[in-house]
Scaffold this active site. Sequence first.
Site, PDB file in Angstrom:
ATOM      1  N   LYS A  87     -41.337  77.793 -44.511  1.00  0.00           N
ATOM      2  CA  LYS A  87     -40.551  76.753 -43.850  1.00  0.00           C
ATOM      3  C   LYS A  87     -39.837  75.855 -44.857  1.00  0.00           C
ATOM      4  CE  LYS A  87     -44.292  73.380 -43.062  1.00  0.00           C
ATOM      5  NZ  LYS A  87     -43.685  72.192 -43.693  1.00  0.00           N
ATOM      6  N   ASP A  88     -40.202  75.957 -46.144  1.00  0.00           N
ATOM      7  CA  ASP A  88     -39.512  75.202 -47.188  1.00  0.00           C
ATOM      8  C   ASP A  88     -38.360  75.972 -47.817  1.00  0.00           C
ATOM      9  OD1 ASP A  88     -41.272  73.098 -46.871  1.00  0.00           O
ATOM     10  OD2 ASP A  88     -42.591  73.731 -48.487  1.00  0.00           O
ATOM     11  N   THR A 131     -44.556  60.806 -40.226  1.00  0.00           N
ATOM     12  CA  THR A 131     -43.952  62.107 -40.482  1.00  0.00           C
ATOM     13  C   THR A 131     -42.545  61.885 -41.009  1.00  0.00           C
ATOM     14  OG1 THR A 131     -43.277  64.263 -39.610  1.00  0.00           O
ATOM     15  CG2 THR A 131     -43.075  62.392 -38.127  1.00  0.00           C
ATOM     16  N   SER A 133     -40.477  64.619 -40.923  1.00  0.00           N
ATOM     17  CA  SER A 133     -39.793  65.766 -40.322  1.00  0.00           C
ATOM     18  C   SER A 133     -38.984  65.315 -39.117  1.00  0.00           C
ATOM     19  CB  SER A 133     -40.833  66.810 -39.887  1.00  0.00           C
ATOM     20  OG  SER A 133     -40.301  67.689 -38.921  1.00  0.00           O
ATOM     21  N   ARG A 135     -37.701  67.254 -36.956  1.00  0.00           N
ATOM     22  CA  ARG A 135     -38.185  68.046 -35.821  1.00  0.00           C
ATOM     23  C   ARG A 135     -39.382  67.369 -35.165  1.00  0.00           C
ATOM     24  NH1 ARG A 135     -42.512  71.210 -35.222  1.00  0.00           N
ATOM     25  NH2 ARG A 135     -42.982  70.964 -37.431  1.00  0.00           N
ATOM     26  N   ARG A 136     -40.371  67.006 -35.977  1.00  0.00           N
ATOM     27  CA  ARG A 136     -41.553  66.352 -35.412  1.00  0.00           C
ATOM     28  C   ARG A 136     -41.196  65.017 -34.781  1.00  0.00           C
ATOM     29  NH1 ARG A 136     -45.126  68.061 -40.654  1.00  0.00           N
ATOM     30  NH2 ARG A 136     -45.817  70.113 -39.883  1.00  0.00           N
ATOM     31  N   ARG A 153     -44.025  60.877 -46.958  1.00  0.00           N
ATOM     32  CA  ARG A 153     -43.718  61.900 -47.953  1.00  0.00           C
ATOM     33  C   ARG A 153     -44.901  62.102 -48.873  1.00  0.00           C
ATOM     34  NH1 ARG A 153     -38.908  63.033 -49.939  1.00  0.00           N
ATOM     35  NH2 ARG A 153     -40.132  64.696 -50.898  1.00  0.00           N
ATOM     36  N   GLY A 154     -44.833  63.109 -49.710  1.00  0.00           N
ATOM     37  CA  GLY A 154     -45.896  63.410 -50.654  1.00  0.00           C
ATOM     38  C   GLY A 154     -46.612  64.690 -50.272  1.00  0.00           C
ATOM     39  N   ARG A 159     -50.596  62.412 -48.334  1.00  0.00           N
ATOM     40  CA  ARG A 159     -50.384  61.996 -46.948  1.00  0.00           C
ATOM     41  C   ARG A 159     -51.703  61.591 -46.291  1.00  0.00           C
ATOM     42  NH1 ARG A 159     -45.453  65.815 -44.678  1.00  0.00           N
ATOM     43  NH2 ARG A 159     -44.351  65.964 -46.662  1.00  0.00           N
ATOM     44  N   CYS A 246     -32.703  73.073 -43.605  1.00  0.00           N
ATOM     45  CA  CYS A 246     -34.135  73.062 -43.283  1.00  0.00           C
ATOM     46  C   CYS A 246     -34.570  71.695 -42.793  1.00  0.00           C
ATOM     47  CB  CYS A 246     -34.956  73.423 -44.527  1.00  0.00           C
ATOM     48  SG  CYS A 246     -34.797  75.140 -45.048  1.00  0.00           S
TER      49      CYS A 246
END
Length: 320
Positions: A87-88, A131, A133, A135-136, A153-154, A159, A246
Amino acid sequence: MRADSSNSLRVVIATRESRLALWQAEHVKALLEARLGWQVELLGMTTLGDQILDRSLSKVGGKGLFVKELETALLDGRADIAVHSLKDVPMDLPEGFALACVLEREDPRDALVSNDFASLDELPPGAVVGTSSLRRLVLLKNLRPDLRIEPLRGNLDTRLRKLDEGHYQAIVLAAAGLKRLGLASRIRQAFEPEQMLPAAGQGALGIEVRADRQDLLTALAGLAHQPTWLAVTAERTVSRAMGGSCSMPLAAFIRAPHSAQMRLEAAWGEPGADGQGVAGAPLVRAEHSAPVTTFDQAEALGEQVAASLRAGGAVWAANS
């Protein structure tokens, strides 16, 4: 890749130095040693994506920042292969690189981690959830418009530490990473796909090589898990067809890759000008089923789902 005095091949794996990335590289190392008899070394590296922690990925170049330094090591010969969380990895690799294989998928779901609350429903009104993201963010706001989503982040350990220090009442992480590091007990709720559709390729590992390394492409083909590779190809095709980033508010997932008919589901949300999502804004959803036994068929299914998303109004300003 070179032969030593015992005719065993020596291979160097380029990897990020986070605990999860190293676990993934060690996992591939063990596979290569057990199945192919290779001698394998790791080359740990810190990527730009690991270094920039004060801004969201969507603002600094996307998740491809996690792979560029590893690709440079492949290009200049310091390493033979690179191991990535799929996914990265951008859908379109830079010229001169190829995906040699995709391994069998771990749990693809998102997971809620909290020290005080057992589920998303138990979070109090206005709870702070971490988060970075998009998407999230849009999926969480669709489920709970009242939540306050704050950047996180991290690496995985960082996290979790920020959660434990009280900066958030809950955070959302990939279940696969937690399970791979023996931290499944931290999961309070694993979101089923009908609640939060996973990201394209989430839970899968990919092995990248230089495109001119036919020796590696041939040797690594035997490690591929074909149902996973076909499924994530369809998912990632949706991402490419929607703009290629992405770091966009897109979910795409095939639940049963072993089925004769693969069903690809996707969802697209509006992140909002304030980065908090548009409360109550409906997600654009699409799904299609088709027999998928080749990469061409997987890509055709992904294109079909992306076309349905666009027909439903899925347009993100940053890609228009």
